[in-house]
Design a protein around this motif. Structure first.
Motif, PDB file in Angstrom:
ATOM      1  N   HIS A   1      73.326 -53.595  -3.717  1.00 35.54           N
ATOM      2  CA  HIS A   1      73.371 -53.464  -2.273  1.00 35.54           C
ATOM      3  C   HIS A   1      74.239 -54.522  -1.620  1.00 35.54           C
ATOM      4  CE1 HIS A   1      69.689 -55.708  -3.259  1.00 35.54           C
ATOM      5  NE2 HIS A   1      69.933 -56.417  -2.177  1.00 35.54           N
TER       6      HIS A   1
ATOM      7  N   GLU B   1      70.541 -63.743   1.450  1.00 34.34           N
ATOM      8  CA  GLU B   1      69.299 -63.527   0.712  1.00 34.34           C
ATOM      9  C   GLU B   1      69.038 -64.699  -0.225  1.00 34.34           C
ATOM     10  OE1 GLU B   1      68.709 -59.480  -0.978  1.00 34.34           O
ATOM     11  OE2 GLU B   1      68.679 -60.625  -2.831  1.00 34.34           O
TER      12      GLU B   1
ATOM     13  N   HIS C   1      75.612 -57.288  -4.337  1.00 32.01           N
ATOM     14  CA  HIS C   1      74.954 -57.846  -5.512  1.00 32.01           C
ATOM     15  C   HIS C   1      73.994 -56.807  -6.074  1.00 32.01           C
ATOM     16  CE1 HIS C   1      72.112 -58.932  -2.280  1.00 32.01           C
ATOM     17  NE2 HIS C   1      71.191 -58.783  -3.187  1.00 32.01           N
TER      18      HIS C   1
ATOM     19  N   PHE D   1      65.849 -58.291  -5.628  1.00 33.38           N
ATOM     20  CA  PHE D   1      67.172 -58.725  -5.198  1.00 33.38           C
ATOM     21  C   PHE D   1      68.025 -57.522  -4.969  1.00 33.38           C
ATOM     22  CE2 PHE D   1      69.355 -58.003  -9.147  1.00 33.38           C
ATOM     23  CZ  PHE D   1      68.518 -58.375 -10.167  1.00 33.38           C
TER      24      PHE D   1
HETATM   25 FE   LIG Z   1      69.184 -58.210  -2.529  1.00 35.87          FE
END
Ligand SMILES: [Fe+2]
Length: 402
Positions: free
Chosen positions: A297, A304, A333, A402
């Motif tokens: 994403h 983040e 990532h 993540f």
């Molecule tokens: Fe993420």
């Protein structure tokens, strides 16, 4: 903030005479947003304004590191040296105008008292236990607790054993997400925690003690020290909605689904332009065609930050307990090569992690530079035919977010 609380003795109505041995007590309204937000009312033996001596003001200095390249970052923080106390030992890692994220490994208790006069605090206790002594009473804390301290709370840590914290400080309010609450403030059935999981101060201890008591207050981007002539915990009673509380990450009830649940399902706190989420052990996605680890994403305007608390992160290259990753805005990532395929069929994850997503860019300190793992930015790259990281030794160790 979560519910109405009362400790000690308060008069029948607010703003009426309240005496002890004939002496009128001092009523203090501690409130937010110009008398329209939450408040608590405290009854002091002495005026809280009684300053015997104005001490020094020390401006906060942030030692910024501007990396030469915009890239994903990994910081190994496990070996950060223990230093200072639970306040002076905070070592700033990253920050923006909405939130400061610090690491703290205090090596002792504090003599004086502290109050954040310009920000709310959430202290995640990775290691250690003890009591946060506060003007609202004693607040016991233990490993895994988020210690939530509203601005204006005078406190002092009484730690027991080695301590390790991640500290979030914000000039905005840090709250329970509004969507978890009904119009009356009660936590709804779909919320991942309930009022019983929230622990306010236990005992109010009224200190009747004259002497020199140093209180350091964070104001105007610095620390102002005052010396009072009476113990600051001279409250005989209080009631209201403003007080410190704890919530343990292990009491977060994970929300899972047939296919992947996005990070907002893990949200624990809402801040001004940031959120704090808890990634807890849980069952993974159960659709026969589900890919249990997340899609790549690009959160185009989010940064983040993840702090890895416990679990086996061996399948995430180089990540270890106390690691911090920062996936900054503007670039994509996702899982490391091969992991999406290898995750298929996994039914659960055992990892524990705390995430802070900010909606404006984070700046880094030289502390971050010293712990930076320069290989991390390249950890998605593989020469053709190179082996993918294997989660097979501990399939539940696959990092599932993540
Ligand atoms: Fe993420």
């Amino acid at each position: 903030m979560p519910t109405y609380q009362l400790r000690g003795e308060v008069p029948r109505k607010r703003h009426i005479q309240f005496r002890e041995n004939g002496t009128l007590l001092t009523e203090e309204v501690v409130g937010l947003e110009g008398f329209t937000g939450n408040e608590s009312i405290l009854y002091h033996l002495q005026s809280p304004c009684r300053i015997r001596e104005l001490g020094a003001f020390k401006a906060i200095e942030r030692d910024e590191w501007i990396p030469s390249a915009h890239a994903h970052r990994h910081f190994r923080t496990a070996d950060i040296p223990a230093a200072g106390d639970a306040v002076t030992g905070r070592q700033l890692l990253m920050w923006n105008a909405d939130v400061e994220i610090s690491l703290c490994r205090p090596d002792g208790a504090r003599e004086g008292f502290y109050r954040n006069g310009e920000g709310d605090e959430v202290i995640f206790v990775h290691e250690g236990s003890g009591v946060l002594e506060t003007i609202y009473g004693d607040l016991p804390y233990a490993e895994g607790d988020y210690v939530v301290v509203p601005r204006g709370t005078t406190y002092r840590f009484a730690p027991q054993g080695p301590q390790r914290y991640v500290v979030f400080e914000s000039p905005g309010l840090i709250e329970i997400p509004r969507r978890y609450r009904n119009a009356y403030g009660q936590l709804l059935e779909h919320a991942p925690f309930y009022h019983r999981d929230i622990h306010p101060p236990t005992d109010l201890r009224t200190h009747r003690e004259r002497g020199d008591f140093e209180v350091t207050v964070r104001v105007r981007d610095g620390y102002q020290t005052y010396v009072l002539d009476y113990h600051p915990f001279d409250v005989v009673g209080w009631d209201g909605y403003v007080y410190p509380w704890t919530f343990n990450i292990n009491d977060f009830e994970p929300i899972t689904g047939r296919i992947h649940m996005p990070p907002p399902a893990h949200q624990t706190f809402a801040g001004r332009n940031f959120v704090i989420c808890s990634f807890c052990p849980r069952k993974l996605d159960f659709d026969p065609l589900a890919v249990p680890i997340p899609y790549h994403h690009s959160n185009l305007n989010s940064e983040e930050m993840i702090y890895y608390v416990s679990g086996n992160f061996g399948s995430r290259r180089g990540i270890e307990v106390s690691s911090v990753t920062l996936h900054p805005s503007g670039i994509p990532h996702g899982p490391h090569p091969g992991l999406a395929e290898k995750s298929i069929g996994l039914t659960e994850t055992h990892e524990l992690a705390v995430m802070c997503d900010t909606f404006h860019p984070l700046r880094l300190t030289k502390l971050a530079k010293g712990m930076d793992d320069p290989a991390y930015a390249y950890s998605w790259y593989e020469e053709d035919g190179a082996a993918a990281p294997s989660p097979e030794e501990d399939p539940a160790g696959v990092t599932s977010h993540f």
